[in-house]
Design a protein around this motif. Structure first.
Motif, short mmCIF file in Angstrom:
data_model
loop_
_atom_site.label_atom_id
_atom_site.label_comp_id
_atom_site.label_asym_id
_atom_site.label_seq_id
_atom_site.Cartn_x
_atom_site.Cartn_y
_atom_site.Cartn_z
N CYS A 295 0.65 -1.50 -0.48
CA CYS A 295 -0.17 0.16 0.10
C CYS A 295 0.92 1.32 -0.14
CB CYS A 295 -0.87 -0.27 0.97
SG CYS A 295 -1.60 -1.32 1.30
N ILE A 296 0.52 2.45 -1.23
CA ILE A 296 1.20 3.26 -1.49
C ILE A 296 0.48 4.53 -0.50
CG2 ILE A 296 2.44 5.04 -3.10
CD1 ILE A 296 2.72 2.61 -4.37
N HIS A 297 0.91 5.07 0.71
CA HIS A 297 0.06 6.06 1.70
C HIS A 297 0.79 6.89 2.01
CE1 HIS A 297 -1.15 4.15 4.44
NE2 HIS A 297 -0.19 3.16 4.01
N VAL A 298 0.31 8.19 2.64
CA VAL A 298 1.47 9.12 3.39
C VAL A 298 0.30 9.55 4.53
CG1 VAL A 298 2.46 11.42 4.27
CG2 VAL A 298 2.43 10.12 1.97
N GLU A 299 0.84 8.63 6.45
CA GLU A 299 -0.17 9.27 7.34
C GLU A 299 -0.24 10.27 7.21
OE1 GLU A 299 -1.49 6.94 8.12
OE2 GLU A 299 -0.98 4.92 7.93
N HIS A 300 -1.51 10.36 8.40
CA HIS A 300 -1.60 11.84 7.89
C HIS A 300 -3.22 11.82 9.54
CE1 HIS A 300 -2.73 16.19 8.13
NE2 HIS A 300 -1.89 16.21 7.68
N PRO A 301 -2.80 13.22 10.45
CA PRO A 301 -3.53 12.98 11.92
C PRO A 301 -5.23 13.08 11.29
CG PRO A 301 -2.00 13.66 12.12
CD PRO A 301 -1.76 14.01 10.57
N ASN A 302 -5.51 13.24 9.88
CA ASN A 302 -6.54 13.39 9.56
C ASN A 302 -7.11 12.07 8.56
OD1 ASN A 302 -6.51 15.92 11.04
ND2 ASN A 302 -6.88 16.91 8.61
N ARG A 303 -6.91 11.38 8.41
CA ARG A 303 -6.93 9.67 7.23
C ARG A 303 -7.09 8.90 8.75
NH1 ARG A 303 -2.80 7.36 4.71
NH2 ARG A 303 -4.97 5.99 3.50
N PRO A 304 -7.69 8.04 8.20
CA PRO A 304 -8.72 8.16 6.67
C PRO A 304 -10.19 9.29 7.76
CG PRO A 304 -9.45 6.50 8.13
CD PRO A 304 -8.69 7.20 8.58
N SER A 305 -10.80 9.80 5.90
CA SER A 305 -12.34 10.51 6.60
C SER A 305 -12.94 9.90 6.41
CB SER A 305 -11.78 12.01 5.54
OG SER A 305 -12.51 11.46 4.53
N SER A 306 -13.19 8.66 5.58
CA SER A 306 -14.33 8.08 5.13
C SER A 306 -13.85 6.20 4.60
CB SER A 306 -15.38 8.39 4.26
OG SER A 306 -14.17 8.31 3.00
N ILE A 307 -15.32 5.51 4.99
CA ILE A 307 -14.73 4.32 4.64
C ILE A 307 -15.13 4.61 3.31
CG2 ILE A 307 -15.64 2.06 5.08
CD1 ILE A 307 -14.46 3.45 7.81
N TYR A 308 -15.90 4.42 2.78
CA TYR A 308 -15.35 4.84 1.06
C TYR A 308 -15.05 5.47 0.46
CZ TYR A 308 -19.37 1.23 3.39
OH TYR A 308 -20.10 1.21 4.35
N GLY A 309 -13.90 6.72 0.66
CA GLY A 309 -13.54 7.62 -0.07
C GLY A 309 -14.66 8.59 -0.65
#
Length: 337
Positions: A295-309
């Motif tokens: 999985c390619i992603h950048v961790e941030h305190p606001n993630r995730p904002s939703s389950i389905y995007g």
């Protein structure tokens, strides 16, 4: 051993239905006495083609199966299979109405626990609880365990031997790698900037890329890429779902958003690198057999904002999906090619 027949319902979305297919394949392999009746949209039938002792029954929710009367009609159709158990793997309004009919008629039921409270804790802005949730495939498996079936998920990729579609046979014979690309998704917050792909395609001129998924607008985008880059080929509008699975099974890797492309890769045992933004693999929707290390992603305190995007996920003013740079993706691809 006495045969038992299980009715399984999951009507959408595409990736969720594909995950059901992965679970049913394991269920049937470990419980040979089980006969399955799968109810879903006709477009998804190809996901279940190679599962033994499975009958696919399509639902037409906008036509003859629309509304309570239509679901009653569907109930009457399904009773003819003389089923023993009902596994509701959707647990939405439509499936609940159908399941109620079966409950009233005395059938034994198993109903999906979606883990809604845990998911709410995962996406809330304040006091977010960022921990891996139970994988969706395990939640599906739990329904069958509740019904009394033994089921242990291997959660491993198994490469499928499928024919290469005639249209693409000549393209696979080259010295480089063949990479499926699923760059589109239902919600914009799950889609990486389309301009980034030109950089990716130029970075790997000796490898071939095959674009999957989408409607007319996405088809135009893929056609533009194909005209600009000799190593890019669009499959959109050219293949059935079954033929798409055929081609993906013969490719070396897939590069996908958090979308159905990743789950189609899982169905045929193709390793997938996935790009994540507003969603997060901790929500339990990583493709069956795929690795969280891919999985390619950048961790941030606001993630995730939703389950389905389906909701924006601003991270210091930048959409979460845009935190993923082309350099990150190029580096990850170089690591496996």
């Amino acid at each position: 051993m006495k045969k038992v027949r299980v009715l399984v319902t999951r009507f959408s979305a595409m990736g969720d239905v594909a995950m059901v297919a992965s679970v049913l394949r394991e269920l049937q392999a470990q419980n040979r006495q089980v006969e399955l009746v799968m109810v879903s949209r006709q477009h998804f039938e190809a996901f279940f083609e190679d599962i033994p002792n499975l009958t696919f029954h399509p639902i037409f929710p906008e036509e003859q199966h629309k509304g309570p009367k239509g679901l009653w009609r569907l109930f009457q159709e399904l009773k003819k299979y003389k089923i023993d158990y009902v596994a509701d793997l959707h647990n939405n309004i439509r499936s609940k109405i159908l399941t109620l009919f079966f409950k009233t008629a005395g059938y034994r039921l198993g109903i999906l626990d979606k883990g809604r409270h845990q998911k709410k804790d995962l996406i809330k802005r304040k006091n977010k609880i960022l921990v891996p949730l139970r994988p969706t495939v395990e939640r599906y498996a739990d329904v069958f365990r509740h019904l009394g079936f033994h089921l242990k998920l291997g959660n491993a990729l198994k490469k499928k031997d499928r024919p290469v579609p005639e249209t693409f046979k000549s393209l696979l014979n080259h010295s480089g790698k063949n990479i499926a690309v699923a760059p589109f998704a239902q919600h914009p917050y799950k889609v990486w900037k389309l301009s980034n792909w030109d950089i990716i395609f130029r970075a790997f001129p000796t490898h071939q890329f095959y674009i999957f998924g989408g409607g007319r607008q996405e088809q135009e985008t893929a056609t533009d890429w194909s005209s600009l880059h000799p190593n890019v080929h669009s499959t959109i509008g050219k293949l059935s779902v079954s033929a798409e699975l055929d081609l993906i099974s013969n490719l070396d890797y897939m590069l996908s958003m958090d979308s159905s492309g990743m789950h189609m890769a899982s169905l045929v045992g193709t390793r997938c690198l996935s790009i994540w933004g507003a969603t997060h693999p901790y929500a339990g929707f990583l493709g069956y057999g795929q690795s969280i290390n891919d999985c390619i992603h950048v961790e941030h305190p606001n993630r995730p904002s939703s389950i389905y995007g389906n909701k924006s996920c601003l991270c210091d003013g930048v959409e979460a999906i845009d935190l993923v740079s082309t350099e990150m993706v190029i580096e990850r691809l170089k690591g496996i090619l």
